[in-house]
Design an enzyme around this catalytic site. Structure first.
Site, PDB file in Angstrom:
ATOM      1  N   TYR A 227       0.836  -1.214   0.000  1.00  0.00           N
ATOM      2  CA  TYR A 227       0.000   0.000   0.000  1.00  0.00           C
ATOM      3  C   TYR A 227       0.869   1.261   0.000  1.00  0.00           C
ATOM      4  O   TYR A 227       0.407   2.348  -0.334  1.00  0.00           O
ATOM      5  CB  TYR A 227      -0.984  -0.022   1.174  1.00  0.00           C
ATOM      6  CG  TYR A 227      -2.195   0.845   0.953  1.00  0.00           C
ATOM      7  CD1 TYR A 227      -2.984   0.711  -0.202  1.00  0.00           C
ATOM      8  CD2 TYR A 227      -2.559   1.822   1.879  1.00  0.00           C
ATOM      9  CE1 TYR A 227      -4.094   1.519  -0.414  1.00  0.00           C
ATOM     10  CE2 TYR A 227      -3.664   2.628   1.683  1.00  0.00           C
ATOM     11  CZ  TYR A 227      -4.428   2.476   0.534  1.00  0.00           C
ATOM     12  OH  TYR A 227      -5.525   3.281   0.324  1.00  0.00           O
TER      13      TYR A 227
ATOM     14  N   LYS B 228      -3.528   8.087   3.767  1.00  0.00           N
ATOM     15  CA  LYS B 228      -4.877   7.790   4.278  1.00  0.00           C
ATOM     16  C   LYS B 228      -4.960   8.038   5.791  1.00  0.00           C
ATOM     17  O   LYS B 228      -6.014   8.419   6.300  1.00  0.00           O
ATOM     18  CB  LYS B 228      -5.273   6.344   3.965  1.00  0.00           C
ATOM     19  CG  LYS B 228      -5.494   6.050   2.471  1.00  0.00           C
ATOM     20  CD  LYS B 228      -6.654   6.798   1.868  1.00  0.00           C
ATOM     21  CE  LYS B 228      -7.049   6.247   0.499  1.00  0.00           C
ATOM     22  NZ  LYS B 228      -7.965   7.149  -0.218  1.00  0.00           N
TER      23      LYS B 228
ATOM     24  N   THR C   3     -10.926  -1.830  -8.837  1.00  0.00           N
ATOM     25  CA  THR C   3     -11.195  -0.590  -9.586  1.00  0.00           C
ATOM     26  C   THR C   3      -9.915  -0.183 -10.302  1.00  0.00           C
ATOM     27  O   THR C   3      -8.879  -0.822 -10.134  1.00  0.00           O
ATOM     28  CB  THR C   3     -11.587   0.552  -8.632  1.00  0.00           C
ATOM     29  OG1 THR C   3     -10.469   0.800  -7.757  1.00  0.00           O
ATOM     30  CG2 THR C   3     -12.815   0.240  -7.810  1.00  0.00           C
TER      31      THR C   3
HETATM   32  P1  NAD Z   1     -11.145   4.894  -9.283  1.00  0.00           P
HETATM   33  O1  NAD Z   1      -9.883   4.842 -10.081  1.00  0.00           O
HETATM   34  O2  NAD Z   1     -12.385   4.471  -9.936  1.00  0.00           O
HETATM   35  O3  NAD Z   1     -11.353   6.351  -8.666  1.00  0.00           O
HETATM   36  C1  NAD Z   1     -10.286   7.228  -8.368  1.00  0.00           C
HETATM   37  C2  NAD Z   1     -10.722   8.568  -8.884  1.00  0.00           C
HETATM   38  O4  NAD Z   1      -9.791   9.603  -8.516  1.00  0.00           O
HETATM   39  C3  NAD Z   1     -10.819   8.592 -10.420  1.00  0.00           C
HETATM   40  O5  NAD Z   1     -12.122   8.935 -10.796  1.00  0.00           O
HETATM   41  C4  NAD Z   1      -9.864   9.683 -10.805  1.00  0.00           C
HETATM   42  O6  NAD Z   1     -10.296  10.425 -11.941  1.00  0.00           O
HETATM   43  C5  NAD Z   1      -9.891  10.554  -9.554  1.00  0.00           C
HETATM   44  N1  NAD Z   1      -8.808  11.522  -9.515  1.00  0.00           N
HETATM   45  C6  NAD Z   1      -7.464  11.289  -9.482  1.00  0.00           C
HETATM   46  N2  NAD Z   1      -6.791  12.463  -9.518  1.00  0.00           N
HETATM   47  C7  NAD Z   1      -7.738  13.451  -9.573  1.00  0.00           C
HETATM   48  C8  NAD Z   1      -7.689  14.859  -9.642  1.00  0.00           C
HETATM   49  N3  NAD Z   1      -6.528  15.517  -9.677  1.00  0.00           N
HETATM   50  N4  NAD Z   1      -8.868  15.559  -9.667  1.00  0.00           N
HETATM   51  C9  NAD Z   1     -10.052  14.925  -9.653  1.00  0.00           C
HETATM   52  N5  NAD Z   1     -10.160  13.570  -9.598  1.00  0.00           N
HETATM   53  C10 NAD Z   1      -9.021  12.855  -9.565  1.00  0.00           C
HETATM   54  O7  NAD Z   1     -10.843   3.988  -7.989  1.00  0.00           O
HETATM   55  P2  NAD Z   1     -11.668   3.790  -6.624  1.00  0.00           P
HETATM   56  O8  NAD Z   1     -11.137   2.546  -6.053  1.00  0.00           O
HETATM   57  O9  NAD Z   1     -13.122   3.951  -6.850  1.00  0.00           O
HETATM   58  O10 NAD Z   1     -11.103   4.979  -5.736  1.00  0.00           O
HETATM   59  C11 NAD Z   1     -11.932   5.917  -5.070  1.00  0.00           C
HETATM   60  C12 NAD Z   1     -11.460   6.120  -3.648  1.00  0.00           C
HETATM   61  O11 NAD Z   1     -11.705   4.932  -2.900  1.00  0.00           O
HETATM   62  C13 NAD Z   1      -9.962   6.418  -3.497  1.00  0.00           C
HETATM   63  O12 NAD Z   1      -9.785   7.375  -2.472  1.00  0.00           O
HETATM   64  C14 NAD Z   1      -9.402   5.085  -3.039  1.00  0.00           C
HETATM   65  O13 NAD Z   1      -8.197   5.207  -2.319  1.00  0.00           O
HETATM   66  C15 NAD Z   1     -10.548   4.632  -2.152  1.00  0.00           C
HETATM   67  N6  NAD Z   1     -10.563   3.207  -1.797  1.00  0.00           N
HETATM   68  C16 NAD Z   1     -10.528   2.245  -2.763  1.00  0.00           C
HETATM   69  C17 NAD Z   1     -10.526   0.914  -2.390  1.00  0.00           C
HETATM   70  C18 NAD Z   1     -10.477  -0.170  -3.418  1.00  0.00           C
HETATM   71  O14 NAD Z   1     -10.193  -1.327  -3.051  1.00  0.00           O
HETATM   72  N7  NAD Z   1     -10.738   0.105  -4.676  1.00  0.00           N
HETATM   73  C19 NAD Z   1     -10.590   0.539  -1.034  1.00  0.00           C
HETATM   74  C20 NAD Z   1     -10.627   1.549  -0.080  1.00  0.00           C
HETATM   75  C21 NAD Z   1     -10.607   2.888  -0.478  1.00  0.00           C
END
Ligand code: NAD
Length: 254
Positions: free
Chosen positions: A155, A162, A193
């Site tokens: 990570y 985070k 994702t």
């Molecule tokens: P995702 O790739 O679908 O979403 C990430 C988003 O961040 C994208 O839409 C991207 O365009 C956006 N982004 C990046 N830089 C940017 C900027 N400068 N301005 C505006 N938008 C920007 O992936 P996800 O997994 O849906 O991620 C969403 C959130 O969930 C993140 O914070 C991620 O850390 C968190 N998360 C994900 C998981 C997982 O397992 N996928 C688990 C826990 C937390």
């Protein structure tokens, strides 16, 4: 029941149909909220176009949170159209590959700061602009992960980022609470994702959840959507500052 009828919700972070933000947007929409959907750049717009009929956004705006002018324009458009905001979803994370894949101890100053800026401080920037629009209170939600709390293999730099995001959530909740603006970090279990595809051996986290989470199954973006929507409802009006796990319970297992 349309528990969020009349509420205006800003959605960031939809990259495609797998995005956690898409699950949240669907759940908010199903409860009657009107959506302001943002996308980071024109390339992303192509991916999210097929999702738009489903979400039927009242506003569709390009917004790159790294660019203050872009954020200002987003909030100006919300102010012009609605004069208020009830919900803001921050579902954004970014780190350079080298920083994500390398050891934290080797992270460059620039890489660390960029990850912190886009994945954490942008939540502060959104909260700062949302505050004056949340005259009747509101809900700010960000997405965190268990790597904030414990060391999760691969990570990398996102762990400290985070952790800062969760602490920021608590400080914002305390500062904005008197205005009835509630602030939460939702912490989903692993979901496949685009952002997740940047994490090495992500499949091991998925396997671990299936085998060891108390509920013995993976979560999906609709689970995150439903939990997040609950936090935005009046039924959750006395809950703030939480890290709300949507992870099948894996966070309680050593
Ligand atoms: P995702 O790739 O679908 O979403 C990430 C988003 O961040 C994208 O839409 C991207 O365009 C956006 N982004 C990046 N830089 C940017 C900027 N400068 N301005 C505006 N938008 C920007 O992936 P996800 O997994 O849906 O991620 C969403 C959130 O969930 C993140 O914070 C991620 O850390 C968190 N998360 C994900 C998981 C997982 O397992 N996928 C688990 C826990 C937390």
């Amino acid at each position: 029941m349309k528990t969020l009828e009349g509420r205006i919700a800003l959605i960031t972070g939809i990259a495609n149909e797998n995005s956690i933000a898409y699950g949240v947007a669907r759940s908010l929409k199903a409860r009657g909220a009107q959506l302001v959907v943002t996308y980071v750049n024109d390339r992303t717009l192509d991916f999210i176009k097929p999702l738009l009929p489903d979400l039927d956004p009242a506003l569709l705006l390009k917004c790159d949170v790294a660019d203050d002018a872009s954020l200002d324009a987003t909030f100006a458009a919300i102010t012009d159209k609605f004069g208020k905001l009830d919900i803001a979803l921050h579902s954004i994370a970014f780190a350079q590959k080298d920083d994500l894949h390398g050891r934290v101890v080797d992270t460059s100053r620039e890489g660390f700061m960029q990850a912190m800026d886009i994945s954490c401080h942008s939540f502060v920037r959104i909260a700062h602009r949302a505050e004056p629009l949340m005259k009747d209170g509101g809900t700010l939600i960000t997405m965190s992960y268990y790597g904030a709390e414990k060391v999760v293999p691969n990570y990398g730099v996102m762990g400290p980022v985070k952790a800062a995001l969760e602490s920021t959530t608590r400080y914002l909740a305390n500062e904005l609470g008197p205005k009835k603006i509630r602030v939460h970090a939702v912490s989903p279990g692993p979901v496949q994702t685009r952002a997740a595809s940047g994490i090495r051996e992500f499949g091991l986290l998925i396997e671990n959840s299936i085998q060891h989470a108390p509920l013995r199954e993976l979560i999906d973006i609709d689970d995150v959507g439903e939990a997040t929507a609950f936090l935005c409802e009046d039924g959750a009006k006395r809950i703030t500052g939480s890290v709300f796990y949507v992870d099948g319970g894996i966070n309680i297992v050593s």
